[in-house]
Design a protein around this motif. Structure first.
Motif, PDB file in Angstrom:
ATOM      1  N   GLU A 190       0.807  -1.213   0.000  1.00 17.29           N
ATOM      2  CA  GLU A 190       0.000   0.000   0.000  1.00 17.29           C
ATOM      3  C   GLU A 190       0.842   1.265   0.000  1.00 17.29           C
ATOM      4  N   GLN A 191       2.055   1.204   0.535  1.00 19.26           N
ATOM      5  CA  GLN A 191       2.923   2.382   0.531  1.00 19.26           C
ATOM      6  C   GLN A 191       3.218   2.847  -0.892  1.00 19.26           C
ATOM      7  N   VAL A 192       3.116   1.936  -1.843  1.00 21.98           N
ATOM      8  CA  VAL A 192       3.401   2.281  -3.232  1.00 21.98           C
ATOM      9  C   VAL A 192       2.110   2.426  -4.035  1.00 21.98           C
ATOM     10  N   ILE A 193       1.153   1.523  -3.852  1.00 24.13           N
ATOM     11  CA  ILE A 193      -0.029   1.550  -4.712  1.00 24.13           C
ATOM     12  C   ILE A 193      -1.097   2.532  -4.259  1.00 24.13           C
ATOM     13  N   ASP A 194      -1.089   2.929  -2.977  1.00 26.46           N
ATOM     14  CA  ASP A 194      -2.045   3.920  -2.501  1.00 26.46           C
ATOM     15  C   ASP A 194      -1.469   5.304  -2.772  1.00 26.46           C
ATOM     16  N   GLU A 195      -2.110   6.044  -3.654  1.00 30.04           N
ATOM     17  CA  GLU A 195      -1.572   7.334  -4.086  1.00 30.04           C
ATOM     18  C   GLU A 195      -1.351   8.300  -2.923  1.00 30.04           C
ATOM     19  N   GLN A 196      -2.272   8.354  -1.987  1.00 27.44           N
ATOM     20  CA  GLN A 196      -2.124   9.271  -0.857  1.00 27.44           C
ATOM     21  C   GLN A 196      -0.906   8.924  -0.013  1.00 27.44           C
ATOM     22  N   LEU A 197      -0.710   7.632   0.252  1.00 28.73           N
ATOM     23  CA  LEU A 197       0.465   7.216   1.019  1.00 28.73           C
ATOM     24  C   LEU A 197       1.756   7.493   0.251  1.00 28.73           C
ATOM     25  N   ARG A 198       1.745   7.191  -1.048  1.00 29.51           N
ATOM     26  CA  ARG A 198       2.927   7.398  -1.880  1.00 29.51           C
ATOM     27  C   ARG A 198       3.298   8.876  -1.915  1.00 29.51           C
ATOM     28  N   LEU A 199       2.312   9.747  -2.100  1.00 27.09           N
ATOM     29  CA  LEU A 199       2.587  11.179  -2.159  1.00 27.09           C
ATOM     30  C   LEU A 199       3.058  11.703  -0.807  1.00 27.09           C
ATOM     31  N   ALA A 200       2.500  11.176   0.268  1.00 29.41           N
ATOM     32  CA  ALA A 200       2.949  11.586   1.605  1.00 29.41           C
ATOM     33  C   ALA A 200       4.416  11.219   1.804  1.00 29.41           C
ATOM     34  N   GLU A 201       4.817  10.040   1.356  1.00 30.65           N
ATOM     35  CA  GLU A 201       6.215   9.628   1.478  1.00 30.65           C
ATOM     36  C   GLU A 201       7.125  10.541   0.671  1.00 30.65           C
ATOM     37  N   MET A 202       6.699  10.905  -0.533  1.00 28.00           N
ATOM     38  CA  MET A 202       7.517  11.796  -1.351  1.00 28.00           C
ATOM     39  C   MET A 202       7.611  13.179  -0.715  1.00 28.00           C
ATOM     40  N   ARG A 203       6.494  13.689  -0.170  1.00 24.36           N
ATOM     41  CA  ARG A 203       6.520  14.990   0.513  1.00 24.36           C
ATOM     42  C   ARG A 203       7.469  14.944   1.712  1.00 24.36           C
ATOM     43  N   ASN A 204       7.376  13.876   2.490  1.00 24.83           N
ATOM     44  CA  ASN A 204       8.253  13.740   3.657  1.00 24.83           C
ATOM     45  C   ASN A 204       9.720  13.717   3.247  1.00 24.83           C
ATOM     46  N   PHE A 205      10.029  13.017   2.171  1.00 28.65           N
ATOM     47  CA  PHE A 205      11.408  12.929   1.686  1.00 28.65           C
ATOM     48  C   PHE A 205      11.910  14.302   1.254  1.00 28.65           C
ATOM     49  N   ILE A 206      11.096  15.025   0.493  1.00 28.24           N
ATOM     50  CA  ILE A 206      11.494  16.350   0.018  1.00 28.24           C
ATOM     51  C   ILE A 206      11.660  17.306   1.199  1.00 28.24           C
TER      52      ILE A 206
END
Length: 72
Positions: A40-56
């Motif tokens: 789900e960390q990859v296929i759930d768009e909301q989770l994926r975008l949250a991870e990218m935001r956190n990384f940035i």
């Protein structure tokens, strides 16, 4: 991918890419997610975008000096 030994042929790479595209079109396809080893960390768009935001955000907090220190 073939040169790196991650696939045996260009056809394998194309097949993998088709599966990724299919999962993007139908993210509820648990069979494809399982086959590709994605959760789900990859296929759930909301989770994926949250991870990218956190990384940035983490990169911006580190700043240039922090990034250089990571490479040491």
């Amino acid at each position: 991918m073939v040169e790196a030994g991650l696939a045996t042929s260009e056809d394998d790479v194309e097949g993998y890419a088709r599966q990724i595209d299919a999962l993007h079109q139908e993210p509820q396809r648990r069979d494809l997610a399982w086959r590709l080893g994605l959760d789900e960390q990859v296929i759930d768009e909301q989770l994926r975008l949250a991870e990218m935001r956190n990384f940035i955000e983490a990169l911006t907090r580190l700043g240039r000096e922090g990034l250089l220190a990571v490479d040491r």
